[in-house]
Design a protein around this motif. Structure first.
Motif, short mmCIF file in Angstrom:
data_model
loop_
_atom_site.label_atom_id
_atom_site.label_comp_id
_atom_site.label_asym_id
_atom_site.label_seq_id
_atom_site.Cartn_x
_atom_site.Cartn_y
_atom_site.Cartn_z
N GLU A 98 0.86 -1.17 0.00
CA GLU A 98 0.00 0.00 0.00
C GLU A 98 0.90 1.23 0.00
O GLU A 98 1.94 1.24 0.65
N SER A 99 0.51 2.27 -0.71
CA SER A 99 1.34 3.46 -0.74
C SER A 99 0.92 4.48 0.30
O SER A 99 1.70 5.31 0.71
N ALA A 100 -0.33 4.42 0.75
CA ALA A 100 -0.83 5.40 1.71
C ALA A 100 -0.96 4.76 3.09
O ALA A 100 -1.26 3.58 3.22
N VAL A 101 -0.76 5.58 4.10
CA VAL A 101 -0.97 5.12 5.47
C VAL A 101 -2.45 4.80 5.64
O VAL A 101 -3.31 5.55 5.17
N PRO A 102 -2.81 3.68 6.27
CA PRO A 102 -4.22 3.34 6.45
C PRO A 102 -5.00 4.47 7.13
O PRO A 102 -4.51 5.09 8.09
N ALA A 103 -6.19 4.73 6.63
CA ALA A 103 -7.00 5.85 7.11
C ALA A 103 -7.39 5.70 8.58
O ALA A 103 -7.53 6.69 9.29
N ASP A 104 -7.54 4.48 9.06
CA ASP A 104 -7.98 4.26 10.44
C ASP A 104 -6.82 4.11 11.42
O ASP A 104 -6.94 3.46 12.45
N SER A 105 -5.68 4.73 11.12
CA SER A 105 -4.48 4.52 11.93
C SER A 105 -4.16 5.67 12.89
O SER A 105 -3.07 5.73 13.44
N GLY A 106 -5.10 6.60 13.09
CA GLY A 106 -4.85 7.69 14.02
C GLY A 106 -4.18 8.87 13.34
O GLY A 106 -4.13 8.96 12.11
N THR A 107 -3.66 9.77 14.16
CA THR A 107 -2.98 10.96 13.66
C THR A 107 -1.73 11.21 14.47
O THR A 107 -1.55 10.64 15.55
N GLY A 108 -0.88 12.08 13.96
CA GLY A 108 0.34 12.45 14.66
C GLY A 108 1.47 11.47 14.45
O GLY A 108 1.36 10.50 13.69
N ARG A 109 2.58 11.71 15.14
CA ARG A 109 3.78 10.88 15.01
C ARG A 109 3.49 9.50 15.57
O ARG A 109 3.09 9.36 16.73
N ARG A 110 3.72 8.46 14.75
CA ARG A 110 3.39 7.10 15.17
C ARG A 110 4.02 6.07 14.23
O ARG A 110 4.45 6.39 13.14
N ILE A 111 4.01 4.85 14.71
CA ILE A 111 4.37 3.69 13.88
C ILE A 111 3.05 2.98 13.60
O ILE A 111 2.27 2.72 14.52
N VAL A 112 2.78 2.69 12.34
CA VAL A 112 1.56 2.00 11.96
C VAL A 112 1.93 0.61 11.44
O VAL A 112 2.81 0.48 10.59
N TYR A 113 1.27 -0.42 11.96
CA TYR A 113 1.51 -1.80 11.55
C TYR A 113 0.21 -2.40 11.05
O TYR A 113 -0.76 -2.52 11.79
N SER A 114 0.18 -2.77 9.78
CA SER A 114 -1.00 -3.41 9.18
C SER A 114 -0.82 -4.92 9.21
O SER A 114 0.10 -5.46 8.58
N LEU A 115 -1.70 -5.60 9.94
CA LEU A 115 -1.65 -7.06 10.03
C LEU A 115 -1.93 -7.70 8.67
O LEU A 115 -1.28 -8.67 8.29
N GLY A 116 -2.90 -7.15 7.94
CA GLY A 116 -3.32 -7.74 6.67
C GLY A 116 -2.27 -7.64 5.56
O GLY A 116 -2.10 -8.57 4.78
N THR A 117 -1.59 -6.50 5.49
CA THR A 117 -0.60 -6.33 4.42
C THR A 117 0.82 -6.59 4.88
O THR A 117 1.74 -6.54 4.08
N ARG A 118 0.98 -6.83 6.20
CA ARG A 118 2.31 -7.07 6.77
C ARG A 118 3.26 -5.94 6.41
O ARG A 118 4.35 -6.14 5.88
N GLN A 119 2.81 -4.73 6.68
CA GLN A 119 3.57 -3.54 6.31
C GLN A 119 3.58 -2.58 7.49
O GLN A 119 2.65 -2.53 8.29
N VAL A 120 4.66 -1.81 7.59
CA VAL A 120 4.83 -0.80 8.63
C VAL A 120 5.10 0.54 7.98
O VAL A 120 5.79 0.63 6.95
#
Length: 193
Positions: free
Chosen positions: A67-89
């Protein structure tokens, strides 16, 4: 005794070889391809461009596209986002721009979707699978198993040991270094489906 070529013939041969190499590279550029080394773990380098992507040549057959975009349901601000489905950070800065995105190789125990905070960091140790690891960033626990991002010291990513509960989420070596720098104690980790 072999005959010696005149010096001009040797230079002509080198020039002809160089022209052939330039022609091949030119054809590849026109076709939109580029010569690349095969990599077991492609990663997207940190850039000012907020649209990380994988080169088609680097994708394995049957692999999910990144995925090229950060998931929409991942919050806001400085963070690390981990998608279980796409196995991407994604490493996301305070302005909500992704600064780096990369694939991960999870262990057998996955964190539940939710918001976590990095609590403990360890420079290096031996993982529960017996692999020497570094840049360990702990953020969750489930069923008595600590869950953390890390990279193998030798850069490998062996499959999780059969029959063992492992919470290590392995990343490529360069991505582990970037995550270690970004993921200081107290950094938010948002896990999404």
């Amino acid at each position: 005794m072999p005959a010696r070529l005149p010096s001009w013939a040797w230079v002509t041969g080198l020039t002809t070889g160089a022209i052939a190499v330039v022609a091949v590279l030119g054809v590849q550029a026109d076709q939109g391809t580029k010569p690349t080394a095969s990599a077991a773990r492609p990663s997207t380098p940190a850039t000012a461009d907020a649209k990380p992507s994988a080169e088609p040549e680097e994708k394995e057959k049957g692999a999910k596209p990144k995925e090229s975009a950060v998931p929409a349901d991942s919050g806001t601000g400085r963070r690390i986002v981990y998608s279980l489905g796409t196995r991407q950070v994604w490493l996301v800065d305070a302005s909500d721009a992704p600064r780096r995105s990369f694939e991960v190789w999870p262990g057998t125990v996955a964190p539940d979707p939710g918001t976590y905070t990095i609590g403990t960091r360890t420079d290096a140790t031996t993982g529960s699978d017996g692999v020497d690891i570094e840049h360990i960033v702990y953020f969750a626990a489930k069923s008595g198993v600590s869950i953390a991002f890390s990279n193998a010291v030798d850069g490998s990513s062996p499959p999780p040991a059969e029959g063992r509960s492992t919470g290590g989420i392995r990343v490529a070596k360069a991505d582990g270094e970037a995550l270690w720098t970004f993921g200081t104690t107290g950094t938010t980790v948002r896990v999404v489906e």
